[in-house]
Write a protein that holds these residues in place. Structure first.
Motif, PDB file in Angstrom:
ATOM      1  N   ASN A  49       0.823  -1.209   0.000  1.00 38.85           N
ATOM      2  CA  ASN A  49       0.000   0.000   0.000  1.00 38.85           C
ATOM      3  C   ASN A  49       0.859   1.262   0.000  1.00 38.85           C
ATOM      4  O   ASN A  49       0.550   2.240  -0.692  1.00 38.85           O
ATOM      5  N   TYR A  50       1.935   1.241   0.772  1.00 38.54           N
ATOM      6  CA  TYR A  50       2.829   2.402   0.813  1.00 38.54           C
ATOM      7  C   TYR A  50       3.524   2.598  -0.532  1.00 38.54           C
ATOM      8  O   TYR A  50       3.663   3.735  -1.012  1.00 38.54           O
ATOM      9  N   THR A  51       3.936   1.505  -1.138  1.00 34.73           N
ATOM     10  CA  THR A  51       4.585   1.596  -2.450  1.00 34.73           C
ATOM     11  C   THR A  51       3.626   2.142  -3.495  1.00 34.73           C
ATOM     12  O   THR A  51       3.982   2.991  -4.323  1.00 34.73           O
ATOM     13  N   ASP A  56       2.205   6.798  -6.880  1.00 39.10           N
ATOM     14  CA  ASP A  56       1.050   7.342  -7.578  1.00 39.10           C
ATOM     15  C   ASP A  56       1.248   8.844  -7.814  1.00 39.10           C
ATOM     16  O   ASP A  56       1.341   9.612  -6.844  1.00 39.10           O
ATOM     17  N   PRO A  57       1.325   9.284  -9.083  1.00 38.85           N
ATOM     18  CA  PRO A  57       1.483  10.730  -9.349  1.00 38.85           C
ATOM     19  C   PRO A  57       0.363  11.568  -8.755  1.00 38.85           C
ATOM     20  O   PRO A  57       0.576  12.713  -8.367  1.00 38.85           O
ATOM     21  N   ARG A  58      -0.810  10.994  -8.660  1.00 42.64           N
ATOM     22  CA  ARG A  58      -1.945  11.718  -8.093  1.00 42.64           C
ATOM     23  C   ARG A  58      -1.700  12.040  -6.622  1.00 42.64           C
ATOM     24  O   ARG A  58      -2.031  13.144  -6.156  1.00 42.64           O
ATOM     25  N   PHE A  59      -1.108  11.105  -5.881  1.00 45.16           N
ATOM     26  CA  PHE A  59      -0.784  11.366  -4.481  1.00 45.16           C
ATOM     27  C   PHE A  59       0.274  12.454  -4.368  1.00 45.16           C
ATOM     28  O   PHE A  59       0.212  13.318  -3.479  1.00 45.16           O
ATOM     29  N   MET A 242      -6.449  14.672   2.216  1.00 44.47           N
ATOM     30  CA  MET A 242      -7.652  14.083   2.810  1.00 44.47           C
ATOM     31  C   MET A 242      -8.681  13.732   1.741  1.00 44.47           C
ATOM     32  O   MET A 242      -9.369  12.718   1.837  1.00 44.47           O
ATOM     33  N   PHE A 243      -8.792  14.571   0.727  1.00 45.87           N
ATOM     34  CA  PHE A 243      -9.718  14.284  -0.364  1.00 45.87           C
ATOM     35  C   PHE A 243      -9.244  13.057  -1.149  1.00 45.87           C
ATOM     36  O   PHE A 243     -10.058  12.250  -1.605  1.00 45.87           O
ATOM     37  N   TYR A 244      -7.943  12.902  -1.287  1.00 48.56           N
ATOM     38  CA  TYR A 244      -7.376  11.725  -1.962  1.00 48.56           C
ATOM     39  C   TYR A 244      -7.720  10.455  -1.189  1.00 48.56           C
ATOM     40  O   TYR A 244      -8.082   9.431  -1.777  1.00 48.56           O
ATOM     41  N   VAL A 245      -7.616  10.522   0.142  1.00 48.06           N
ATOM     42  CA  VAL A 245      -7.967   9.368   0.970  1.00 48.06           C
ATOM     43  C   VAL A 245      -9.441   9.003   0.797  1.00 48.06           C
ATOM     44  O   VAL A 245      -9.789   7.838   0.574  1.00 48.06           O
ATOM     45  N   PHE A 246     -10.301   9.999   0.871  1.00 46.96           N
ATOM     46  CA  PHE A 246     -11.736   9.750   0.726  1.00 46.96           C
ATOM     47  C   PHE A 246     -12.061   9.158  -0.645  1.00 46.96           C
ATOM     48  O   PHE A 246     -12.854   8.218  -0.758  1.00 46.96           O
ATOM     49  N   LEU A 259      -5.133   1.027   1.265  1.00 49.23           N
ATOM     50  CA  LEU A 259      -4.443   2.156   0.642  1.00 49.23           C
ATOM     51  C   LEU A 259      -4.778   3.459   1.367  1.00 49.23           C
ATOM     52  O   LEU A 259      -3.903   4.282   1.633  1.00 49.23           O
ATOM     53  N   GLY A 260      -6.061   3.636   1.696  1.00 46.65           N
ATOM     54  CA  GLY A 260      -6.452   4.833   2.434  1.00 46.65           C
ATOM     55  C   GLY A 260      -5.778   4.918   3.792  1.00 46.65           C
ATOM     56  O   GLY A 260      -5.347   5.991   4.220  1.00 46.65           O
ATOM     57  N   SER A 261      -5.642   3.790   4.470  1.00 48.36           N
ATOM     58  CA  SER A 261      -4.973   3.773   5.773  1.00 48.36           C
ATOM     59  C   SER A 261      -3.493   4.100   5.627  1.00 48.36           C
ATOM     60  O   SER A 261      -2.925   4.825   6.460  1.00 48.36           O
ATOM     61  N   ALA A 262      -2.855   3.580   4.582  1.00 46.52           N
ATOM     62  CA  ALA A 262      -1.442   3.883   4.358  1.00 46.52           C
ATOM     63  C   ALA A 262      -1.237   5.379   4.110  1.00 46.52           C
ATOM     64  O   ALA A 262      -0.296   5.985   4.628  1.00 46.52           O
ATOM     65  N   VAL A 263      -2.133   5.982   3.324  1.00 46.48           N
ATOM     66  CA  VAL A 263      -2.028   7.421   3.067  1.00 46.48           C
ATOM     67  C   VAL A 263      -2.269   8.206   4.350  1.00 46.48           C
ATOM     68  O   VAL A 263      -1.628   9.239   4.589  1.00 46.48           O
TER      69      VAL A 263
END
Length: 290
Positions: A49-51, A56-59, A242-246, A259-263
């Protein structure tokens, strides 16, 4: 007896903190190493998930936008907040009424204030500010679809929403500056600019650090205001962390809770890095006063 009373009084608060802060944090860290779907146990996937998040360019764009927003808003909050606080401090009897009207922007729920603020730029709802800017500049700005006009609108709303708190804190600091210091600076021939720069602001260093701390924390968790202000946040590069996580963990039936938890864990690390200098200064000042 005192220890028992202390335990009785502090116990409920500790239970609430454990239930709402510690246990969710432990579960978030646990899920960050798992592939998790709703209603099923997680499967350990290591650092996958961290990788995925870091590649991810979006992140990366979300982190850049969030840090950019945080830096600009914090600087504006300190500058404008100090100037407004100095002005309000000299109002006398009108001070409570001005502060009360300003606090309306702060106490409004974030999404409600953002919707109202967006109407000022939306021609479908009159768009008063949009009309004035177009008349003055002769240009038409696409506030909701162009990257930088949208960023300007988001920054303006964030400053408008958080400014009353900083004004209130800085005003309290201004009223706590001893008159003797101001009188001594006046006798020494200090100008108004030098008095603020070398006498008043250093005296309020703790208040300024606290305002920075709270502002950074508030801006780094920007989320709900982007829903009405930036409906195409992902496409134009104005998506917060935060919006990326949601968007990855919950929207459109997504079940990437791992993935959301890793972010979220990475967000905590970013927040701690941003807040470390201010926390260190506040601790040093507390030790010096002790």
């Amino acid at each position: 007896m005192r220890r028992r009373e202390f335990a009785v009084l502090i116990g409920p608060s500790l239970l609430v903190m454990l239930g709402l802060l510690v246990f969710p944090l432990i579960r978030t860290v646990q899920w960050s190493f798992q592939q998790v779907s709703y209603g099923s146990p997680g499967v350990f996937v290591g650092l996958s998930n961290y990788t995925q998040a870091l590649s991810d360019p979006r992140f990366g764009r979300a982190v850049f936008f969030t840090l950019l927003l945080t830096g600009i808003v914090t600087a504006l909050i300190l500058l404008v907040g100090y100037l407004v606080a100095v002005g309000v401090n000299g109002l006398g009897r009108l001070r409570p009424y001005v502060l009360g009207s300003m606090l309306v922007a702060y106490v409004l729920p974030g999404v409600v204030g953002a919707v109202s603020f967006s109407w000022l730029f939306d021609s479908n709802f009159g768009g008063v500010l949009n009309l004035v800017i177009e008349r003055l500049t002769g240009q038409e700005f696409l506030w909701f679809t162009d990257t930088w006009p949208n960023r300007v609108m988001i920054i303006a709303h964030t400053v408008w929403h958080l400014l009353p708190f900083s004004v209130l804190m800085i005003l309290a600091g201004l009223q706590g500056v001893p008159k003797e210091l101001r009188e001594a600076a006046t006798i020494d021939g200090a100008s108004a600019w030098k008095m603020h720069l070398y006498v008043i602001i250093p005296t309020m260093r703790g208040i300024v650090g606290f305002v920075c701390l709270i502002t950074i924390m508030d801006v780094l968790r920007t989320f709900d205001s982007l829903i009405p202000l930036s409906p195409q946040a992902d496409a134009i590069g104005n998506e917060s962390i935060m919006f990326y996580v949601f968007d990855n963990a919950f929207r459109d039936g997504s079940q990437r809770l791992g993935l959301g938890s890793a972010v979220n864990v990475l967000s905590i690390v970013i927040i701690l890095i941003c807040l470390f200098p201010f926390i260190r200064d506040l601790l040093k000042e507390a030790k010096a006063k002790a």
